[in-house]
Design a protein around this motif. Structure first.
Motif, PDB file in Angstrom:
ATOM      1  N   GLU A   1      -4.136  -5.557   0.968  1.00 29.05           N
ATOM      2  CA  GLU A   1      -5.546  -5.262   1.300  1.00 29.05           C
ATOM      3  C   GLU A   1      -5.783  -3.759   1.258  1.00 29.05           C
ATOM      4  O   GLU A   1      -6.857  -3.316   0.772  1.00 29.05           O
ATOM      5  CB  GLU A   1      -5.846  -5.848   2.672  1.00 29.05           C
ATOM      6  CG  GLU A   1      -7.332  -5.828   3.035  1.00 29.05           C
ATOM      7  CD  GLU A   1      -8.139  -6.812   2.225  1.00 29.05           C
ATOM      8  OE1 GLU A   1      -9.354  -6.598   2.089  1.00 29.05           O
ATOM      9  OE2 GLU A   1      -7.544  -7.776   1.699  1.00 29.05           O
ATOM     10  N   ILE A   2      -4.833  -2.952   1.745  1.00 32.58           N
ATOM     11  CA  ILE A   2      -5.008  -1.494   1.740  1.00 32.58           C
ATOM     12  C   ILE A   2      -5.049  -0.973   0.327  1.00 32.58           C
ATOM     13  O   ILE A   2      -5.898  -0.127  -0.027  1.00 32.58           O
ATOM     14  CB  ILE A   2      -3.865  -0.818   2.549  1.00 32.58           C
ATOM     15  CG1 ILE A   2      -4.029  -1.174   4.046  1.00 32.58           C
ATOM     16  CG2 ILE A   2      -3.884   0.702   2.352  1.00 32.58           C
ATOM     17  CD1 ILE A   2      -2.853  -0.692   4.882  1.00 32.58           C
ATOM     18  N   ARG A   3      -4.179  -1.449  -0.546  1.00 33.42           N
ATOM     19  CA  ARG A   3      -4.173  -1.006  -1.920  1.00 33.42           C
ATOM     20  C   ARG A   3      -5.477  -1.388  -2.632  1.00 33.42           C
ATOM     21  O   ARG A   3      -6.024  -0.634  -3.429  1.00 33.42           O
ATOM     22  CB  ARG A   3      -2.986  -1.611  -2.676  1.00 33.42           C
ATOM     23  CG  ARG A   3      -1.630  -0.950  -2.276  1.00 33.42           C
ATOM     24  CD  ARG A   3      -0.563  -1.283  -3.317  1.00 33.42           C
ATOM     25  NE  ARG A   3      -0.304  -2.739  -3.351  1.00 33.42           N
ATOM     26  CZ  ARG A   3       0.580  -3.349  -2.602  1.00 33.42           C
ATOM     27  NH1 ARG A   3       1.330  -2.635  -1.728  1.00 33.42           N
ATOM     28  NH2 ARG A   3       0.784  -4.640  -2.712  1.00 33.42           N
ATOM     29  N   ALA A   4      -5.965  -2.544  -2.297  1.00 29.26           N
ATOM     30  CA  ALA A   4      -7.236  -2.984  -2.936  1.00 29.26           C
ATOM     31  C   ALA A   4      -8.378  -2.075  -2.503  1.00 29.26           C
ATOM     32  O   ALA A   4      -9.243  -1.727  -3.323  1.00 29.26           O
ATOM     33  CB  ALA A   4      -7.513  -4.424  -2.582  1.00 29.26           C
ATOM     34  N   ASN A   5      -8.383  -1.640  -1.248  1.00 27.23           N
ATOM     35  CA  ASN A   5      -9.454  -0.762  -0.769  1.00 27.23           C
ATOM     36  C   ASN A   5      -9.351   0.627  -1.409  1.00 27.23           C
ATOM     37  O   ASN A   5     -10.375   1.272  -1.726  1.00 27.23           O
ATOM     38  CB  ASN A   5      -9.422  -0.640   0.746  1.00 27.23           C
ATOM     39  CG  ASN A   5      -9.819  -1.942   1.429  1.00 27.23           C
ATOM     40  OD1 ASN A   5     -10.526  -2.734   0.852  1.00 27.23           O
ATOM     41  ND2 ASN A   5      -9.326  -2.157   2.652  1.00 27.23           N
ATOM     42  N   GLU A   6      -8.119   1.129  -1.567  1.00 28.41           N
ATOM     43  CA  GLU A   6      -7.916   2.429  -2.197  1.00 28.41           C
ATOM     44  C   GLU A   6      -8.416   2.442  -3.636  1.00 28.41           C
ATOM     45  O   GLU A   6      -9.057   3.387  -4.108  1.00 28.41           O
ATOM     46  CB  GLU A   6      -6.448   2.845  -2.144  1.00 28.41           C
ATOM     47  CG  GLU A   6      -5.962   3.153  -0.736  1.00 28.41           C
ATOM     48  CD  GLU A   6      -4.504   3.443  -0.702  1.00 28.41           C
ATOM     49  OE1 GLU A   6      -3.831   3.228  -1.770  1.00 28.41           O
ATOM     50  OE2 GLU A   6      -3.975   3.867   0.347  1.00 28.41           O
ATOM     51  N   VAL A   7      -8.116   1.349  -4.355  1.00 29.06           N
ATOM     52  CA  VAL A   7      -8.577   1.253  -5.765  1.00 29.06           C
ATOM     53  C   VAL A   7     -10.091   1.220  -5.819  1.00 29.06           C
ATOM     54  O   VAL A   7     -10.714   1.840  -6.663  1.00 29.06           O
ATOM     55  CB  VAL A   7      -7.955   0.026  -6.413  1.00 29.06           C
ATOM     56  CG1 VAL A   7      -8.557  -0.216  -7.789  1.00 29.06           C
ATOM     57  CG2 VAL A   7      -6.442   0.172  -6.545  1.00 29.06           C
ATOM     58  N   ALA A   8     -10.707   0.489  -4.886  1.00 24.75           N
ATOM     59  CA  ALA A   8     -12.156   0.367  -4.917  1.00 24.75           C
ATOM     60  C   ALA A   8     -12.850   1.679  -4.564  1.00 24.75           C
ATOM     61  O   ALA A   8     -13.895   2.009  -5.115  1.00 24.75           O
ATOM     62  CB  ALA A   8     -12.599  -0.750  -3.927  1.00 24.75           C
ATOM     63  N   SER A   9     -12.251   2.483  -3.660  1.00 21.48           N
ATOM     64  CA  SER A   9     -12.891   3.743  -3.251  1.00 21.48           C
ATOM     65  C   SER A   9     -12.566   4.886  -4.200  1.00 21.48           C
ATOM     66  O   SER A   9     -13.238   5.899  -4.196  1.00 21.48           O
ATOM     67  CB  SER A   9     -12.435   4.116  -1.830  1.00 21.48           C
ATOM     68  OG  SER A   9     -11.028   4.278  -1.775  1.00 21.48           O
ATOM     69  N   GLY A  10     -11.452   4.809  -4.960  1.00 25.71           N
ATOM     70  CA  GLY A  10     -11.065   5.873  -5.828  1.00 25.71           C
ATOM     71  C   GLY A  10     -11.884   5.874  -7.095  1.00 25.71           C
ATOM     72  O   GLY A  10     -12.064   6.894  -7.733  1.00 25.71           O
TER      73      GLY A  10
END
Length: 343
Positions: free
Chosen positions: A334-343
């Protein structure tokens, strides 16, 4: 309208104008009165239902005609107990309307008020009937008021006793059957209670007793007291009810539900489905499907289901699914998915 009326010289029946011109009595009831009046005296000694059958008047047509005659005083009935705990109904027929008191006097064997016993036949108030000879003979007499007491119909007896209640509940194509005393009492209570549903349906005690036989037939056919009360008091005419007795007598006859055996005869079961060849394995065999889309018989269908689930379990055991990720792994994903979406 042009009219040409020739009085017959013989073999005729005098019809009261009050009956012929009565606007509320049906034609079947009028014909029934004239038919009985014109019979020889020895042929009158039957129940009203037997005379109606001679005219091929049965079922609702007879019940309607009888209700008209009872309503307007041409037929009077009274239940009375006899030996052995049995009940019978005394019928008094007249070609002129009689009051309850006049009918009671005739049942008691005395002339009704205003009607002399001139027949000499032992039947109060009855005029000499036409003879069986042709032409009919007999001296003219005064006004005739019936008083016919039909012979006992019970067990084929022929006596001076009146007929049983069978004439009240006779049905076309079946044996007469009288309602029980409990059904009659319950029917009378239902009729008297109608005034609480609608004031215009208020009946007197005598009126309710006269209609109790018709109402009891509903109970004998499986209608509950509540449903009977609802059927009689619902959907009243917008212009109101002129006479409660006549309205209820008409509704009891016209809306009488069919007997259960009549309903069973009308609703015969559908024909069975044709035999078809089964699509299952093994030797060819036939079966009768329960639905149009079924192509296999019961045993073959169950065998196919067992084979399907056995194959599914075998595949699952040979290639087991990977275990689900732990909660730490799901958080990291979930954290990696959020990082990709915000980057």
């Amino acid at each position: 309208m042009l009219s040409h009326v020739i009085p017959p010289p013989r073999g005729y029946t005098k019809a009261p104008n009050g009956l012929i011109r009565h606007p509320r009595i049906g034609s079947d009831a009028k014909v029934l009165v004239l038919y009985i009046q014109g019979l020889p005296e020895e042929a009158r000694d039957k129940a009203l239902s037997e005379h109606a059958r001679a005219l091929r008047m049965t079922g609702r047509a007879y019940q309607k005609a009888k209700a008209d005659l009872v309503t307007y005083g041409y037929v009077h009935e009274k239940r009375e107990s006899v030996a052995g705990g049995r009940w019978r109904t005394v019928q008094v027929f007249s070609n002129e309307p009689l009051t309850d008191d006049q009918a009671a006097r005739l049942r008691a064997g005395v002339p009704a008020d205003g009607y002399a016993n001139t027949s000499g036949s032992g039947v109060p108030g009855a005029s000499p009937a036409p003879s069986a000879h042709f032409p009919t003979v007999g001296e003219p007499t005064g006004r005739m008021a019936g008083g016919q007491l039909p012979a006992d119909e019970e067990q084929g007896e022929d006596s001076s006793h009146p007929p049983t209640e069978a004439a009240e509940t006779e049905e076309p194509g079946g044996e007469p059957e009288a309602p029980s005393q409990e059904e009659l009492l319950l029917a009378e209570r239902v009729l008297l209670s109608l005034k609480r549903q609608a004031r215009q349906l208020t009946l007197g005690v005598r009126e309710a007793r006269k209609l109790a036989g018709l109402a009891a037939e509903w109970l004998r056919r499986g209608v509950s007291a509540g449903d009977l009360r609802l059927a009689l008091s619902s959907a009243l005419p917008a212009e109101g009810v002129r006479t409660a007795f006549g309205f209820l007598a008409h509704r009891l006859v016209e809306k009488l539900p069919p007997r259960s055996e009549e309903t069973a005869e009308c609703t015969s079961p559908p024909p069975p489905s044709p035999l078809i060849a089964c699509d299952g394995p093994g030797e060819e065999h036939l079966f009768r499907p329960h639905a149009s889309w079924v192509s296999t018989c019961g045993p073959c269908h169950r065998e196919q289901q067992r084979a399907y689930w056995a194959d599914l379990m075998a595949r699952a055991e040979a290639d087991p699914a990977p275990p689900p990720p732990s909660w730490r792994e799901r958080v990291a994903i979930e954290i990696r998915a959020n990082e990709v979406a915000s980057g």
